[in-house]
Design a protein around this motif. Structure first.
Motif, PDB file in Angstrom:
ATOM      1  N   ALA A 231       0.834  -1.208   0.000  1.00 36.44           N
ATOM      2  CA  ALA A 231       0.000   0.000   0.000  1.00 36.44           C
ATOM      3  C   ALA A 231       0.867   1.257   0.000  1.00 36.44           C
TER       4      ALA A 231
ATOM      5  N   VAL B  92       1.555   4.364  -3.488  1.00 35.91           N
ATOM      6  CA  VAL B  92       1.352   5.820  -3.534  1.00 35.91           C
ATOM      7  C   VAL B  92       2.663   6.582  -3.604  1.00 35.91           C
TER       8      VAL B  92
ATOM      9  N   ALA C 103      -0.849   5.841   3.766  1.00 36.52           N
ATOM     10  CA  ALA C 103      -1.421   4.712   3.035  1.00 36.52           C
ATOM     11  C   ALA C 103      -1.228   3.416   3.809  1.00 36.52           C
TER      12      ALA C 103
ATOM     13  N   GLU D 252      -8.331  -1.978   2.681  1.00 35.78           N
ATOM     14  CA  GLU D 252      -8.241  -0.518   2.613  1.00 35.78           C
ATOM     15  C   GLU D 252      -9.623   0.065   2.393  1.00 35.78           C
TER      16      GLU D 252
END
Length: 547
Positions: free
Chosen positions: A423, A427, A444, A547
């Motif tokens: 994750a 990003v 994140a 998420e």
């Protein structure tokens, strides 16, 4: 789509190969551990390819009417650098021997020439070793030949087969050679040949092959292994001697090969015809530099003599503006799959043995030293560390504080599971300021709830009750919440509990259990997006991120 390689196409291939090797040079240098870990394979291949490509361009001189194959090969031989450059030069010379003056080259002719080129490369090396550049070159040629035997004779099909065959062979080099296996890398020279063949595919088809990036070295904690001493650079590793030899003969060169074979190793001798007579590129690793050069003088007229000390690789100075992300992966059956997954995202992977507890000083120290080495070896000024395990957060944090004094800006994103690491990587944006990028990655990771299904090894009292050896345990962020005899039943209940609190994306890392979990989500939670990444079963049947 080309149906044959004409003079113009060969010239384009030579230039495309240079561009591709330039882009891959850093990673190829990093992979270089055999025959000597001097970190220059990518550089040597690039310099050789540049010399070859320059010679391949049409000119008004006496060689202007020669075949581009001839000019390209001669430029490679006369400009070859290092062991890998000499082998690349021999491969190109082998192609030229068959294809120069033959007109446009179709798939069948190229496949036959590639096989003969690979054979001549083996002959040029005094002591051929499997699991190296030579193995990858032979496998590529055999794959091209197999395509022709199967009736796939179009040039595009043949060059794709060669490039794919080289890649398959490259992945196998790690297990063929102890030095590569110990370092956890593929052969650097073989990887360079894969780059050159992919450049050929691009030239022929107009499309660059879709390949994962070359994996960086997966550094491991140090464990002394006497057998590994065979591949460790000695206190005085000697020197690399390379020169061009003119005014000689095949008989004199053969005597030179014998003499240099006694003096040293890594001997490669490649000959090529020039407008002023035949010349040879001679490469060898020796301790007695003077004796090697004297042997060359007895054989003819050595010139362009280069002597380079073979010293251990020094830690590179940090390069301003360059960033690296280093993710830790626990050693075990699932390590290879996780390393491939993270490496495909451009992350440097470090396989470590997770300490059983904080009091295991030796194991903790081994992890810390491995992480410090990875940070310093990255060459990056800005480094993000992803622990990806609760037991590794502390050691990684201590290392970060320690190596900041080495001129690096090191930040730890405190990930406690590989799914949080993924994750964070998703990003990452190198265009942002480093501090802002770290904040985004941390946000994140912290927004990703992590869970896992594991098998109980001993009887214990958990927060969900007593478990027995072999029970499936559903664990959410370190706490056992579900216990059961059937892994799938526990997995489904665990997923339902996790999604009861909301969730838009579920990441699944595992084997067959992950596939079954994905099917459950499709049936029970059809609006949830699922990212499924197959891994080996290992000690953790399933890793989950929400998420």
């Amino acid at each position: 789509m080309l149906t044959a390689l004409d003079e113009a196409a060969v010239g384009r291939w030579s230039r495309t190969a240079v561009d591709a090797l330039r882009a891959s040079r850093g990673r190829l240098d990093e992979l270089n551990v055999f025959p000597v870990p001097d970190g220059d394979t990518g550089t040597n291949l690039l310099l050789t390819a540049q010399a070859a490509a320059e010679a391949a361009q049409p000119s008004e001189g006496p060689d202007g009417g020669e075949s581009v194959w001839t000019r390209w090969a001669r430029g490679a031989v006369l400009g070859a650098r290092g062991n890998s450059g000499a082998i690349l030069a021999q491969l190109l010379r082998g192609l030229a021997d068959d294809l120069a003056g033959a007109g446009p080259v179709d798939g069948s002719a190229f496949a036959a020439a590639l096989l003969r080129a690979a054979r001549t490369a083996y002959a040029a090396v005094a002591e051929p070793t499997e699991g190296t550049f030579l193995t990858v070159a032979r496998s590529a040629a055999e794959a091209a030949g197999a395509a022709v035997d199967q009736g796939r004779v179009a040039l595009a099909e043949v060059v794709r087969a060669a490039a794919d065959g080289a890649r398959r062979s490259l992945h196998g080099t790690t297990d063929q050679l102890a030095a590569l296996r110990d370092a956890g890398v593929v052969d650097a020279g073989g990887a360079g040949w894969c780059v050159v063949l992919d450049a050929l595919v691009t030239t022929v088809t107009g499309s660059e092959p879709d390949r994962p990036p070359l994996a960086r070295r997966a550094l491991r904690p140090h464990r002394h292994d006497p057998a590994a001493d065979l591949h460790r650079v000695a206190v005085d590793p000697g020197s690399e001697v390379q020169f061009l030899l003119a005014d000689s003969s095949e008989e004199a060169v053969e005597r030179l090969r014998t003499e240099l074979g006694w003096l040293g190793d890594c001997l490669v001798v490649v000959g090529v015809d020039t407008p002023t007579g035949r010349e040879w590129n001679v490469h060898v690793h020796v301790h007695d530099v003077g004796a090697a050069i004297e042997a060359g003088i007895r054989a003819g007229r050595p010139h362009h003599i280069a002597v380079t000390a073979l010293a251990p690789v020094r830690v590179p100075a940090p390069v301003a503006g360059v960033r690296a992300t280093v993710a830790l992966v626990p050693a075990g059956p699932a390590a290879e799959g996780l390393a491939e997954l993270l490496g495909g995202e451009g992350v440097q992977v470090l396989v470590v043995q997770v300490p059983a507890d904080r009091d295991d000083t030796a194991a903790v120290t081994a992890v810390e030293e491995a992480v410090a080495a990875a940070v310093l070896a990255s060459g990056a000024a800005d480094v993000v560390l992803l622990p990806d395990d609760p037991q590794l957060v502390g050691p990684v944090g201590r290392v970060a504080a320690r190596v900041r004094g080495e001129g690096r800006d090191v930040a730890v994103v405190p990930t406690r599971s590989p799914v949080q690491g993924l994750a964070a990587v998703a990003v990452a944006d190198p265009q942002q300021r480093f501090a802002d990028d770290v904040i985004s990655m941390t946000d994140a990771a912290s927004a990703t709830r992590w869970a896992e299904v594991v098998l109980a090894e001993t009887e214990a009292l958990t927060s969900a009750g007593r478990c027995h050896p072999g029970d499936a345990l559903g664990v959410v962020e370190g706490d056992v919440v579900v216990i059961g005899a059937a892994q799938l039943t526990v997995t489904c209940e665990l997923l339902d509990r996790l999604l009861a609190g909301g969730g838009e994306l579920v990441t699944l890392l595992g084997g067959r259990l992950a596939e079954a979990a994905a099917a459950h989500l499709a049936a029970r939670h059809p609006t949830v997006e699922v990212a499924l990444h197959p891994l080996g079963q290992g000690a953790r049947p399933l890793l989950i991120g929400v998420e």
